[in-house]
Design a protein around this motif. Structure first.
Motif, PDB file in Angstrom:
ATOM      1  N   TRP A   1       0.864  -1.195   0.000  1.00  0.00           N
ATOM      2  CA  TRP A   1       0.000   0.000   0.000  1.00  0.00           C
ATOM      3  C   TRP A   1       0.903   1.249   0.000  1.00  0.00           C
ATOM      4  CZ3 TRP A   1      -0.797  -4.211   3.285  1.00  0.00           C
ATOM      5  CH2 TRP A   1      -1.906  -4.988   2.987  1.00  0.00           C
ATOM      6  N   PRO A   2       1.551   1.560  -1.107  1.00  0.00           N
ATOM      7  CA  PRO A   2       2.547   2.642  -1.149  1.00  0.00           C
ATOM      8  C   PRO A   2       1.960   4.027  -0.903  1.00  0.00           C
ATOM      9  CG  PRO A   2       2.105   1.817  -3.355  1.00  0.00           C
ATOM     10  CD  PRO A   2       1.416   0.874  -2.411  1.00  0.00           C
ATOM     11  N   GLU A   3       0.639   4.229  -1.138  1.00  0.00           N
ATOM     12  CA  GLU A   3       0.048   5.549  -0.938  1.00  0.00           C
ATOM     13  C   GLU A   3      -0.206   5.850   0.528  1.00  0.00           C
ATOM     14  OE1 GLU A   3      -3.214   2.580  -1.198  1.00  0.00           O
ATOM     15  OE2 GLU A   3      -1.349   3.025  -2.297  1.00  0.00           O
ATOM     16  N   MET A   4      -0.150   4.878   1.426  1.00  0.00           N
ATOM     17  CA  MET A   4      -0.426   5.062   2.864  1.00  0.00           C
ATOM     18  C   MET A   4       0.846   5.556   3.567  1.00  0.00           C
ATOM     19  SD  MET A   4      -1.803   2.265   5.621  1.00  0.00           S
ATOM     20  CE  MET A   4      -0.341   1.260   5.440  1.00  0.00           C
ATOM     21  N   ARG A   5       0.655   6.587   4.432  1.00  0.00           N
ATOM     22  CA  ARG A   5       1.761   7.102   5.231  1.00  0.00           C
ATOM     23  C   ARG A   5       1.991   6.191   6.424  1.00  0.00           C
ATOM     24  NH1 ARG A   5       0.854  11.906   7.588  1.00  0.00           N
ATOM     25  NH2 ARG A   5      -1.389  11.853   7.250  1.00  0.00           N
ATOM     26  N   ILE A   6       3.299   6.027   6.814  1.00  0.00           N
ATOM     27  CA  ILE A   6       3.665   5.110   7.888  1.00  0.00           C
ATOM     28  C   ILE A   6       4.551   5.851   8.879  1.00  0.00           C
ATOM     29  CG2 ILE A   6       4.845   2.937   8.451  1.00  0.00           C
ATOM     30  CD1 ILE A   6       4.239   2.014   5.607  1.00  0.00           C
ATOM     31  N   ALA A   7       4.356   5.587  10.170  1.00  0.00           N
ATOM     32  CA  ALA A   7       5.188   6.138  11.235  1.00  0.00           C
ATOM     33  C   ALA A   7       5.486   5.045  12.229  1.00  0.00           C
ATOM     34  CB  ALA A   7       4.505   7.316  11.908  1.00  0.00           C
ATOM     35  N   LEU A   8       6.674   5.127  12.880  1.00  0.00           N
ATOM     36  CA  LEU A   8       7.131   4.133  13.848  1.00  0.00           C
ATOM     37  C   LEU A   8       7.212   4.753  15.226  1.00  0.00           C
ATOM     38  CD1 LEU A   8      10.103   2.590  11.798  1.00  0.00           C
ATOM     39  CD2 LEU A   8       7.739   1.800  11.866  1.00  0.00           C
ATOM     40  N   THR A   9       7.031   3.911  16.266  1.00  0.00           N
ATOM     41  CA  THR A   9       7.141   4.372  17.651  1.00  0.00           C
ATOM     42  C   THR A   9       7.660   3.250  18.503  1.00  0.00           C
ATOM     43  OG1 THR A   9       5.990   5.381  19.510  1.00  0.00           O
ATOM     44  CG2 THR A   9       4.777   3.738  18.222  1.00  0.00           C
ATOM     45  N   SER A  10       8.394   3.596  19.584  1.00  0.00           N
ATOM     46  CA  SER A  10       8.916   2.591  20.500  1.00  0.00           C
ATOM     47  C   SER A  10       9.490   3.278  21.717  1.00  0.00           C
ATOM     48  CB  SER A  10       9.979   1.740  19.822  1.00  0.00           C
ATOM     49  OG  SER A  10      10.479   0.774  20.710  1.00  0.00           O
ATOM     50  N   GLY A  11       9.500   2.545  22.806  1.00  0.00           N
ATOM     51  CA  GLY A  11      10.175   3.018  24.012  1.00  0.00           C
ATOM     52  C   GLY A  11      11.479   2.302  24.239  1.00  0.00           C
ATOM     53  N   TYR A  12      11.753   1.252  23.453  1.00  0.00           N
ATOM     54  CA  TYR A  12      12.988   0.477  23.583  1.00  0.00           C
ATOM     55  C   TYR A  12      13.356  -0.075  22.208  1.00  0.00           C
ATOM     56  CZ  TYR A  12      16.139  -3.379  24.602  1.00  0.00           C
ATOM     57  OH  TYR A  12      17.203  -4.245  24.595  1.00  0.00           O
ATOM     58  N   VAL A  13      14.611   0.062  21.841  1.00  0.00           N
ATOM     59  CA  VAL A  13      15.074  -0.449  20.556  1.00  0.00           C
ATOM     60  C   VAL A  13      16.368  -1.228  20.764  1.00  0.00           C
ATOM     61  CG1 VAL A  13      15.795   0.127  18.223  1.00  0.00           C
ATOM     62  CG2 VAL A  13      14.072   1.516  19.370  1.00  0.00           C
TER      63      VAL A  13
END
Length: 932
Positions: free
Chosen positions: A881-893
């Protein structure tokens, strides 16, 4: 008879008399006969006039006959005529007188004597006239002959003058030209001698001198020789050599000058060229660094150059006249004299070589070359050149000695030494080489190695050598040799190209070694190495694991030091949060609820900051270099640093005004700074006694000169200094302070990786570290970082106001979160933005939801259960779904996710996040970085 007829007859009578007088003188009888005939003619005339004379003798009439007889025959004829006429006259007188009385006797005697005297005189006169006429004829003939000869001579002289290859001229007593020969007329042109002006053809610069010489010669009646320029008829000025002599007549009177003009222009030019040539020869000879001389026919030096003069240390004439034989070495005199005489006798070039004494007394070897000087085929001397070959002879002697040493060394060397020429042909080998290959003569040298080399190695060996030979490169090869007594041997050959002093290639020189034993040992070592490689690999893995454990232990050591201070801070923060929430739940006062909520929010944000700092130090945060201000980063971490040193230490921060902009990894810098502060705190030791312990952090700009700091290029730097007044370090400790695992702390108290991490960070950031310390007086560690360039400064971006954000109301969003509490808060916030939100607890659930419905935005946690991380989900969703915007979140990596996150194209939102940060993600703005 008229007068003309008379004179004609008279002239004819003269011619008759001349003819009579010119009769050739005959014999005596002929002359007597002429006298008789003359007397007879005279007697005939006397007889004819007998009547006239009567008794008188009349002998006077007989005298013309006597004269004519003497004129025709000379004195004999005249005397004959006198006596014949006398006798005949008396006969005639007697006959004519008859019987008469006749003349008296006395008169007869007188008449006879008188006739004889007069007759003889007339005979003498006639004979004299004959002789005078004969002499006159001879003179006339001689004069005629002389005139003929003069005319012939003049004709010859004229021809000679006209054909002479020089210019001839003649002047009169007044200096006027009266004759020019053909060459002179051709030179001056066919001029009229009556109007010819010889002065006009003289060069203006020479005219006065030439005329003065001519006038002086004319006045002194002497010849002269002079040279001057004359204008030829074509206008060219030519140099003529004039030689003139005076002309005198028989009386010695001056008649003028006769001279010759010779065109010497070319000769003078040749003489000038010869002088120039001689000048150049002398200049060349005098500048030549060799001895040069010229000898004459007497074997004497006619010329020597300056090098010759300098060699003998005398003036020119002394050196030229000196006997060169006197400077010969006594041992060379006899040989050189014999060779010199023999060489000169051949008339061919010859060479000599001997020792000669220089003016300073030193004996020098001179090699001379002499070449004959020829005049036609006659040797008129020699030209010689001598070179000082003393140094060359010494060099040759050294070369011969060097060659002997080389052969000695080569023959004693424990290797097979060989040498080739520039055509790759073997020209030399030492004794060991000859013995190994069984070489007994020089002819066997070239191909002896082929007889023993292994057939499988011959082509490979030769090809390797030819490649190196053509490239003029080093040659190395390993080949097998079937030795007749030693069996199969491994021979290693190495060679290098050799060049002469001028760089010309001369061939190769090399050595071959029997490496059979080494080859066998090498095969054994290969097997050993294979076993060692396995064991070394295992040991390296163990070492890497040990280093990782040690580095983790070092981090934990620093974190352990922070535990007390961090726990204290978190207890205070939790007290605020718990107390505020408890009061909010029991209070109905809106103002009080708001105030307590703000206090709880502030405490939570302080806890967020502490967590961020701990994660950065423990490497649980993504590390990315970025443009930042060190002053701001130090202020942000100051509370944590103060907790690390404790309240008993005077901790000061001095920051440079205007900021300290650099481009570094902020987390790595914070870890490096914390390591420096912890080391400084350890150096202070026990600070409970109130000793005034002090740690200072300072930022400044520095200019580093070349060599001032090791491994640091000169230039401008931002300097961060951490100093203390602790125990300090010795020079030996400073030299090793940055080595990994080096520590001065007791066992179990330190890993030795703290300052090593600081050094690595500084070098990777383009800077360096410098330690200044004295034992007992504290230490100062300076961290140098490159300043931020103007083009690297971040562009100011104006914060977007709430009113300028794109409207998100009415959009659809997929929230992927496995924590129910976090999901509940996020759902409430997102729905408050006017979004329609659907929740998914794992990656597979999210993909299922995406297949069933369309979404404008997806916010996913990174670490989730179900085997699929948030990054894997983002990649799959971006592909499908290339037209959809994506964002990432985390408290630990984790570390493995950090590497992927470093290059991800999606914005990242760190937990905990505020409403404003979440709104930025939702509105499509670039979210604050994970480190902000």
């Amino acid at each position: 008879m008229n007068a003309n007829a008379f004179f004609t007859r008279f002239l004819d009578a003269d011619r008759s008399l001349l003819a009579l007088a010119r009769l050739k003188r005959g014999s005596v009888g002929t002359r007597i006969l002429i006298g008789v005939i003359g007397a007879g003619a005279a007697l005939a005339m006397r007889a004819a006039g007998a009547a006239f004379y009567g008794e008188i003798t009349g002998f006077m009439i007989l005298l013309p006959g006597v004269i004519l007889a003497a004129l025709a025959g000379g004195r004999l004829s005249g005397a004959t005529a006198v006596f014949t006429a006398l006798i005949g006259g008396w006969v005639v007188v007697r006959l004519s007188a008859g019987s008469g009385a006749g003349m008296p006797p006395g008169l007869s005697v007188v008449a006879t004597v008188n006739f004889i005297i007069v007759g003889l005189f007339c005979a003498w006169l006639g004979a004299s006239l004959r002789r005078a006429l004969a002499r006159l004829d001879a003179v006339v003939s001689a004069l005629s002959l002389s005139n003929a000869r003069v005319d012939e001579t003049e004709d010859r002289l004229h021809i000679i003058s006209e054909l002479a290859p020089v210019m001839l001229w003649m002047t009169d007593a007044h200096g006027d030209v009266i004759h020019l020969n053909n060459d002179q007329r051709l030179f001056w042109g066919d001029a009229d001698l009556r109007t010819f002006d010889a002065d006009a053809i003289l060069h203006p610069d020479d005219r006065d001198r030439l005329l003065a010489v001519s006038r002086q010669a004319n006045a002194a009646l002497t010849g002269y020789v002079v040279e001057g320029r004359h204008r030829r008829q074509d206008g060219e000025w030519r140099v003529l050599r004039t030689e003139a002599r005076p002309r005198l007549n028989a009386a010695g009177e001056f008649m003028g000058m006769i001279g010759v003009n010779i065109d010497v222009t070319d000769a003078r030019a040749a003489e000038a060229a010869l002088r120039d040539s001689e000048t150049r020869f002398r200049l060349l000879a005098d500048t030549a660094p060799v001895l040069i001389w010229v000898t004459d026919q007497n074997r004497q030096r006619a010329f020597v150059n300056q090098a010759y003069v300098a060699y003998f240390g005398a003036d020119y004439e002394t050196a030229r006249a000196a006997d060169w034989r006197a400077s010969l070495h006594p041992d060379d005199v006899e040989r050189i004299l014999a060779e010199s005489i023999a060489g000169e006798a051949t008339g061919e070039p010859f060479s000599l070589e001997a020792r000669y004494r220089r003016h300073d007394g030193e004996w020098r070897w001179l090699k001379s070359f002499s070449r004959p000087r020829l005049a036609g085929k006659t040797v008129i001397g020699f030209v010689g050149v001598a070179f000082d070959v003393t140094d060359m002879r010494e060099a040759q002697a050294r070369l011969a000695e060097s060659e002997v040493r080389f052969r000695t060394v080569a023959d004693s060397a424990p290797a097979l030494i060989w040498m080739t020429d520039d055509s790759a042909k073997l020209v030399f080998s030492n004794k060991r080489y000859r013995r190994f290959f069984g070489i007994r003569s020089q002819k066997q040298l070239a191909d002896a190695w082929r007889r023993l080399v292994h057939p499988d190695d011959e082509a490979v060996f030769e090809a390797a050598f030819i490649r190196a030979f053509r490239a003029r490169d080093r040659f190395e090869a390993l080949s097998r040799v079937n030795h007749p007594t030693l069996g199969l041997r491994w021979i290693r050959a190495e060679g290098v190209p050799r060049f002469d002093a001028a760089g010309g290639f001369q061939g190769y020189v090399g050595a071959s070694l029997d490496v059979t034993d080494a080859k066998r040992a090498e095969d054994d070592l290969k097997h050993i190495n294979e076993l060692l490689e396995v064991r070394v690999a295992e040991a390296l893995e163990e070492k890497a694991a040990a280093e990782a454990h040690l580095m983790h232990a070092q981090r934990m050591e620093a974190v352990g030091r922070l535990t007390g201070g961090v726990a204290h801070d978190f207890n205070n923060l939790l007290t605020v949060v718990i107390g505020a929430l408890d009061i909010i739940l029991r209070s109905n006062d809106p103002a009080k609820t708001k105030k307590l909520g703000e206090a709880a929010l502030a405490a939570a944000r302080r806890g967020e900051s502490l967590t961020h700092q701990l994660l950065a130090f423990s490497r649980r945060q993504a590390l990315r270099p970025e443009a930042l201000d060190l002053n701001g980063l130090i202020r942000e971490g100051e509370p944590l640093l103060r907790r690390a040193v404790g309240e008993a230490v005077d901790f000061k921060v001095k920051l440079k005004r205007g900021g300290a902009p650099v481009k570094v990894d902020p987390a790595q810098f914070e870890a490096a700074l914390l390591n420096l502060v912890v080391n400084a705190r350890d150096a202070l030791g026990d600070v409970t006694g109130g000793k005034g312990a002090r740690i200072t952090i300072q930022t400044m700009n520095c200019v580093i000169e070349a060599g001032q700091v090791a491994e640091l290029a000169p230039g401008d730097y931002v300097c961060v200094t951490v100093s203390d007044n602790g125990s300090g370090m010795s020079a030996e400790v400073i030299d090793r302070v940055f080595e990994p695992f080096f520590t001065t702390k007791p066992v179990g108290k330190g890993t030795g990786l703290g300052l090593s991490q600081v050094y690595g960070f500084a070098r990777q950031s383009g800077g360096g570290v410098h330690v200044i310390s004295t034992v007992g007086r504290g230490a100062e560690v300076r961290l140098y970082l490159p300043p931020l360039l103007a083009e690297d400064l971040p562009s100011p971006v104006a914060a977007s106001s709430t009113g300028e954000r794109a409207s998100t109301r009415g959009g659809r969003m997929l929230l992927v979160e496995d924590d129910a509490s976090v999901a509940a808060v996020a759902l409430d916030l997102l729905e408050g933005f006017g979004l329609e939100v659907q929740l998914a607890e794992s990656g597979p659930d999210a993909l299922e939801a995406l297949r069933k419905a369309r979404f404008d935005l997806m916010l996913t946690d990174i670490v989730m259960p179900g085997g699929m991380s948030g990054i894997d989900l983002a990649r799959q969703a971006a592909q499908d779904w290339p037209e959809m915007r994506i964002a990432l979140t985390s408290g630990y990596v984790g570390d493995d996710v950090d590497q992927v996150l470093a290059g991800s194209p999606w914005p990242f939102l760190r937990k905990p996040y505020s409403t404003e940060q979440l709104r930025s993600i939702v509105d499509g703005c670039a979210a604050p970085s994970a480190e902000s």
